[in-house]
Write a protein that holds these residues in place. Sequence first.
Motif, mmCIF file in Angstrom:
data_model
loop_
_atom_site.group_PDB
_atom_site.id
_atom_site.type_symbol
_atom_site.label_atom_id
_atom_site.label_comp_id
_atom_site.label_asym_id
_atom_site.label_seq_id
_atom_site.Cartn_x
_atom_site.Cartn_y
_atom_site.Cartn_z
ATOM 1 N N LEU A 244 43.874 57.434 38.989
ATOM 2 C CA LEU A 244 44.273 56.918 40.298
ATOM 3 C C LEU A 244 44.262 55.395 40.338
ATOM 4 C CD1 LEU A 244 42.364 59.384 42.671
ATOM 5 C CD2 LEU A 244 44.759 59.459 41.965
ATOM 6 N N SER A 245 43.501 54.774 39.469
ATOM 7 C CA SER A 245 43.392 53.318 39.498
ATOM 8 C C SER A 245 44.706 52.631 39.167
ATOM 9 C CB SER A 245 42.307 52.849 38.517
ATOM 10 O OG SER A 245 42.719 53.060 37.168
ATOM 11 N N LEU A 251 43.142 51.099 47.814
ATOM 12 C CA LEU A 251 41.985 51.942 48.070
ATOM 13 C C LEU A 251 40.797 51.573 47.197
ATOM 14 C CD1 LEU A 251 43.793 55.411 48.143
ATOM 15 C CD2 LEU A 251 42.952 54.147 50.138
ATOM 16 N N GLU A 252 39.602 51.613 47.782
ATOM 17 C CA GLU A 252 38.391 51.616 46.977
ATOM 18 C C GLU A 252 38.233 53.012 46.389
ATOM 19 O OE1 GLU A 252 35.184 50.392 49.464
ATOM 20 O OE2 GLU A 252 36.166 48.520 50.055
ATOM 21 N N LEU A 253 37.706 53.084 45.171
ATOM 22 C CA LEU A 253 37.613 54.358 44.468
ATOM 23 C C LEU A 253 36.186 54.570 43.972
ATOM 24 C CD1 LEU A 253 40.875 54.113 42.298
ATOM 25 C CD2 LEU A 253 40.587 55.364 44.444
ATOM 26 N N GLY A 254 35.707 55.806 44.116
ATOM 27 C CA GLY A 254 34.371 56.095 43.612
ATOM 28 C C GLY A 254 34.004 57.549 43.802
ATOM 29 N N ALA A 277 36.909 47.061 36.708
ATOM 30 C CA ALA A 277 37.824 46.176 35.986
ATOM 31 C C ALA A 277 39.277 46.612 36.169
ATOM 32 C CB ALA A 277 37.457 46.158 34.502
ATOM 33 N N LEU A 278 39.527 47.909 36.149
ATOM 34 C CA LEU A 278 40.889 48.424 36.273
ATOM 35 C C LEU A 278 41.449 48.248 37.681
ATOM 36 C CD1 LEU A 278 40.576 51.762 34.251
ATOM 37 C CD2 LEU A 278 41.646 49.621 33.497
ATOM 38 N N THR A 279 40.583 48.230 38.694
ATOM 39 C CA THR A 279 41.034 48.153 40.087
ATOM 40 C C THR A 279 40.882 46.760 40.689
ATOM 41 O OG1 THR A 279 38.845 48.803 40.897
ATOM 42 C CG2 THR A 279 40.451 50.572 40.510
ATOM 43 N N ALA A 348 34.636 43.767 37.945
ATOM 44 C CA ALA A 348 35.435 42.669 38.498
ATOM 45 C C ALA A 348 34.906 42.198 39.841
ATOM 46 C CB ALA A 348 36.887 43.110 38.627
ATOM 47 N N GLY A 349 33.953 42.910 40.396
ATOM 48 C CA GLY A 349 33.348 42.541 41.664
ATOM 49 C C GLY A 349 32.094 43.362 41.857
ATOM 50 N N PRO A 350 31.375 43.119 42.915
ATOM 51 C CA PRO A 350 30.174 43.921 43.161
ATOM 52 C C PRO A 350 30.506 45.407 43.252
ATOM 53 C CG PRO A 350 30.290 42.043 44.665
ATOM 54 C CD PRO A 350 31.610 42.112 43.975
ATOM 55 N N VAL A 351 29.707 46.237 42.595
ATOM 56 C CA VAL A 351 29.869 47.693 42.653
ATOM 57 C C VAL A 351 28.826 48.222 43.637
ATOM 58 C CG1 VAL A 351 29.858 49.853 41.364
ATOM 59 C CG2 VAL A 351 30.693 47.757 40.269
#
Length: 486
Positions: A244-245, A251-254, A277-279, A348-351
């Motif tokens: 999906l990325s 969209l945020e994904l998790g 990193a992918l998103t 790439a950013g805070p998880v």
Amino acid sequence: MTVRLPDPALVVLVGASGAGKSTWAQQHYRAEEVVSSDGLRGVVGSGPYDLDASADAFTLLDTIVAARLGRGLTTVVDTLGLDAERRRAWRAAARAAGLPAVAVLVATEAAECRRRNAARDRPVPAPALTAQLGKVREVGHELGVEGWDLVVPVADTTAPPPATPAPSPVPRADRTSSLGLRTVLQVSRFPWGDDPLAWLGGVARAADEAGFAGLALMDHLIQIPQVGRAWEPIPEPWVTLGALSGLGTGLELGTLCTPVTFRPAGVTAKAAATLSALTGGRAFVGIGAGWWEREHAAYGLPFPTAKERLDELERAIVTMRALWAKGTKAYDGDGVVLPETTGYPRPAGPVAVVVGGSGERRTLRIAARLGDACNLRTGEAEVVRHKVGVLHEHCAAVGRDPAEVAVTVLDLPVVGRDRDDVWRRVERHRGRTAAPAYAARTHAGTVADHRDRWAALAGEGVSTVFLATRDLDGPDDVLALAGLNA
């Protein structure tokens, strides 16, 4: 109607002939919920105006009202409602059934009642209508002292009910609705047919178009019985999120949520960092202690005690944060020892770490100490209020600002286009559960109903709703939920 009535409830309409009581009932309730004396005269007599059949009609009406209230069903009594003795009997029946009793006073202007009455094939005789109109002027005081839970005056029944708020044509930059909430679509069923990737892509694009902030996947090895049958597909979430990325959505994904018993924490950290990193930094991790022993046994995974799983949940969050941090130095703290923290690609950013579960002694304390958010398994405002209070007590105990721990909820409602559609869905999914109980458990309602409920959640400090519905068969079902994000 500006006042939202309790549901289920007994609703007794009160007004003169021609006031528009039946019109009001049709606008707000399903035909099956309305018990009409005129309609029953047509069943036991020659037609709705066969006054000779009135006694039999009211006997049947009382039987139907008692049966519906006994089953906990909303019941709308459509008669003149001017007989105080009958009103008291219906109100007493509602009390005995444990349902709220509501009187709706339809006080249409006398001239309009006379105009409508004159246009009927069988108008009420003028003296009788005059007597009814006189009684209506008195009945307001009677209702006020009869002990109704709610008395609702209605002046105009010709206007249609308020429309459901239209969805925003373009999602807001922060994906926050006018209620101050962000909504994440949790996909838990996968009726994808012969082209799984096309189905998944269609659902994700629809979620993006409908203004959802993100998309979450359950992390299970076997489909859970609360959702479907064991032989229905339930994909591995991190692989699926990777697919999906590449769709180019916002969209945020998790996951919601990954059990610590399925994978070593370092492997989950690696998957989340890669997804970030992918998103471009749109990854989050919902994580919990795990609960379903069957899938562990089926896949040969250990299923430790609850205490051991919660201990591991704490260590897992510490491990992930250590591996996402800068540098490659060793880590030793909070019961976690790592000889190095070499982890590339970096996020790439805070998880965000969303701690799933509502346990007051351990789970909410873990969220208070280590999480970016907690996820409560409830859509009840009263329960949320209590849980948030416990969370904030834990924050104070560990010296953390409660504002640093977002409150999210997992909501599993039935959502329909209108009241008829809502109840069709209730009947489709309730199985052997009584319809009123299933409707109450799933907060069955329209988009407008759920926005009202979510407004109460926002008032208790909820910032994000993870939404999962049993009717999500494809992209069109997602688009139908867009009004929730308006």
